[in-house]
Scaffold this motif. Sequence first.
Motif, PDB file in Angstrom:
ATOM      1  N   GLY A  13      13.126 -17.034 -15.252  1.00 50.42           N
ATOM      2  CA  GLY A  13      13.255 -16.810 -16.694  1.00 50.42           C
ATOM      3  C   GLY A  13      12.271 -17.663 -17.479  1.00 50.42           C
ATOM      4  N   ALA A  14      12.126 -18.923 -17.072  1.00 50.23           N
ATOM      5  CA  ALA A  14      11.157 -19.804 -17.738  1.00 50.23           C
ATOM      6  C   ALA A  14       9.741 -19.282 -17.547  1.00 50.23           C
ATOM      7  N   LEU A  15       9.462 -18.798 -16.342  1.00 54.88           N
ATOM      8  CA  LEU A  15       8.127 -18.248 -16.072  1.00 54.88           C
ATOM      9  C   LEU A  15       7.858 -17.015 -16.920  1.00 54.88           C
ATOM     10  N   LEU A  16       8.829 -16.119 -16.994  1.00 59.36           N
ATOM     11  CA  LEU A  16       8.666 -14.926 -17.831  1.00 59.36           C
ATOM     12  C   LEU A  16       8.498 -15.302 -19.299  1.00 59.36           C
ATOM     13  N   HIS A  17       9.285 -16.269 -19.755  1.00 61.63           N
ATOM     14  CA  HIS A  17       9.168 -16.720 -21.138  1.00 61.63           C
ATOM     15  C   HIS A  17       7.765 -17.261 -21.413  1.00 61.63           C
ATOM     16  N   ASN A  18       7.205 -17.958 -20.434  1.00 61.84           N
ATOM     17  CA  ASN A  18       5.881 -18.540 -20.613  1.00 61.84           C
ATOM     18  C   ASN A  18       4.752 -17.523 -20.507  1.00 61.84           C
ATOM     19  N   MET A  19       5.095 -16.281 -20.251  1.00 63.30           N
ATOM     20  CA  MET A  19       4.095 -15.215 -20.301  1.00 63.30           C
ATOM     21  C   MET A  19       3.994 -14.630 -21.713  1.00 63.30           C
ATOM     22  N   VAL A  20       4.983 -14.934 -22.584  1.00 64.05           N
ATOM     23  CA  VAL A  20       4.939 -14.462 -23.970  1.00 64.05           C
ATOM     24  C   VAL A  20       4.972 -15.602 -24.986  1.00 64.05           C
ATOM     25  N   ASP A  21       5.319 -16.795 -24.549  1.00 64.26           N
ATOM     26  CA  ASP A  21       5.336 -17.955 -25.444  1.00 64.26           C
ATOM     27  C   ASP A  21       5.223 -19.211 -24.593  1.00 64.26           C
ATOM     28  N   TYR A  22       4.038 -19.725 -24.481  1.00 68.22           N
ATOM     29  CA  TYR A  22       3.749 -20.856 -23.610  1.00 68.22           C
ATOM     30  C   TYR A  22       4.449 -22.121 -24.106  1.00 68.22           C
ATOM     31  N   ASN A  23       5.242 -22.760 -23.222  1.00 68.11           N
ATOM     32  CA  ASN A  23       5.929 -24.003 -23.576  1.00 68.11           C
ATOM     33  C   ASN A  23       5.668 -25.130 -22.590  1.00 68.11           C
ATOM     34  N   MET A  24       4.697 -24.977 -21.726  1.00 69.54           N
ATOM     35  CA  MET A  24       4.440 -26.002 -20.718  1.00 69.54           C
ATOM     36  C   MET A  24       3.511 -27.103 -21.218  1.00 69.54           C
ATOM     37  N   ASN A  25       3.299 -27.162 -22.527  1.00 67.93           N
ATOM     38  CA  ASN A  25       2.474 -28.231 -23.078  1.00 67.93           C
ATOM     39  C   ASN A  25       3.290 -29.500 -23.315  1.00 67.93           C
ATOM     40  N   PHE A  26       4.568 -29.482 -22.962  1.00 66.61           N
ATOM     41  CA  PHE A  26       5.420 -30.661 -23.067  1.00 66.61           C
ATOM     42  C   PHE A  26       5.675 -31.178 -21.658  1.00 66.61           C
ATOM     43  N   ILE A  27       5.386 -32.437 -21.408  1.00 68.01           N
ATOM     44  CA  ILE A  27       5.510 -33.018 -20.068  1.00 68.01           C
ATOM     45  C   ILE A  27       6.915 -32.821 -19.487  1.00 68.01           C
ATOM     46  N   PRO A  28       7.996 -33.091 -20.243  1.00 65.26           N
ATOM     47  CA  PRO A  28       9.330 -32.880 -19.646  1.00 65.26           C
ATOM     48  C   PRO A  28       9.572 -31.427 -19.221  1.00 65.26           C
ATOM     49  N   THR A  29       9.035 -30.481 -19.973  1.00 66.93           N
ATOM     50  CA  THR A  29       9.235 -29.067 -19.639  1.00 66.93           C
ATOM     51  C   THR A  29       8.530 -28.712 -18.340  1.00 66.93           C
ATOM     52  N   ILE A  30       7.293 -29.113 -18.200  1.00 67.23           N
ATOM     53  CA  ILE A  30       6.549 -28.760 -16.986  1.00 67.23           C
ATOM     54  C   ILE A  30       7.088 -29.515 -15.770  1.00 67.23           C
ATOM     55  N   LEU A  31       7.510 -30.763 -15.954  1.00 71.25           N
ATOM     56  CA  LEU A  31       8.123 -31.501 -14.850  1.00 71.25           C
ATOM     57  C   LEU A  31       9.418 -30.834 -14.406  1.00 71.25           C
ATOM     58  N   THR A  32      10.235 -30.435 -15.368  1.00 67.64           N
ATOM     59  CA  THR A  32      11.490 -29.745 -15.040  1.00 67.64           C
ATOM     60  C   THR A  32      11.214 -28.462 -14.274  1.00 67.64           C
ATOM     61  N   PHE A  33      10.215 -27.689 -14.715  1.00 67.76           N
ATOM     62  CA  PHE A  33       9.864 -26.446 -14.045  1.00 67.76           C
ATOM     63  C   PHE A  33       9.520 -26.695 -12.575  1.00 67.76           C
ATOM     64  N   PHE A  34       8.637 -27.670 -12.311  1.00 67.26           N
ATOM     65  CA  PHE A  34       8.209 -27.900 -10.935  1.00 67.26           C
ATOM     66  C   PHE A  34       9.274 -28.603 -10.098  1.00 67.26           C
ATOM     67  N   ILE A  35      10.100 -29.432 -10.702  1.00 62.83           N
ATOM     68  CA  ILE A  35      11.209 -30.047  -9.957  1.00 62.83           C
ATOM     69  C   ILE A  35      12.217 -28.979  -9.540  1.00 62.83           C
TER      70      ILE A  35
END
Length: 191
Positions: A148-170
């Motif tokens: 869901g996060a990946l799909l969301h980031n195909m229409v509204d990028y939110n991985m420019n926040f360190i906690p968000t991208i860390l959470t995604f990869f964790i």
Amino acid sequence: NKKSIKKIILGVLATVFISWIICLGLTGLRSENFSNLSLSTKLTFQDSEAGTSLRERVDFWRDSLKLITQEPLKGTGPMSFRYIYPSVQKYFLAISDHPHNWILKIGVENGVPAAIAFITFLVLIAVAVLKTKRLEMSQVLLGTAVGGALLHNMVDYNMNFIPTILTFFILTANILKTVRTPPLQKCVRLQ
């Protein structure tokens, strides 16, 4: 493998249902104190800002493809979208830090090879998870959240926040911790 697919479908449906209930509940609570648009109005793009938002996204995506063709191999550099977008920008106030799509952002800023590598990474993860004979429900639920996060980031990028991208990869790592399939082991050496 049919059990894994059934488990994935069940997990996705459960996550969608629970998310829907939470959204309805939170929207209802918010409407107690503030004026609020209904979810159906937002989802069907009937509110006054939706047309602009949709048009801007389409412009960002189309213009990102133009920018990619200018520097296809190495890109324009990390975090550069905001500075190079004005060169192709059509509308005066339609500016953003990113093109509202993770893959396009990588393509613009880091080049086509990096975008292809990222897509390959995602495909390898999907193949590894789908080939797993024994999926735990926690993997399915985490997979649904990450998907869901990946799909969301195909229409509204939110991985420019360190906690968000860390959470995604964790969360992605937690999904993969029990996956033992040859394609993934060869590429990432999980064992």
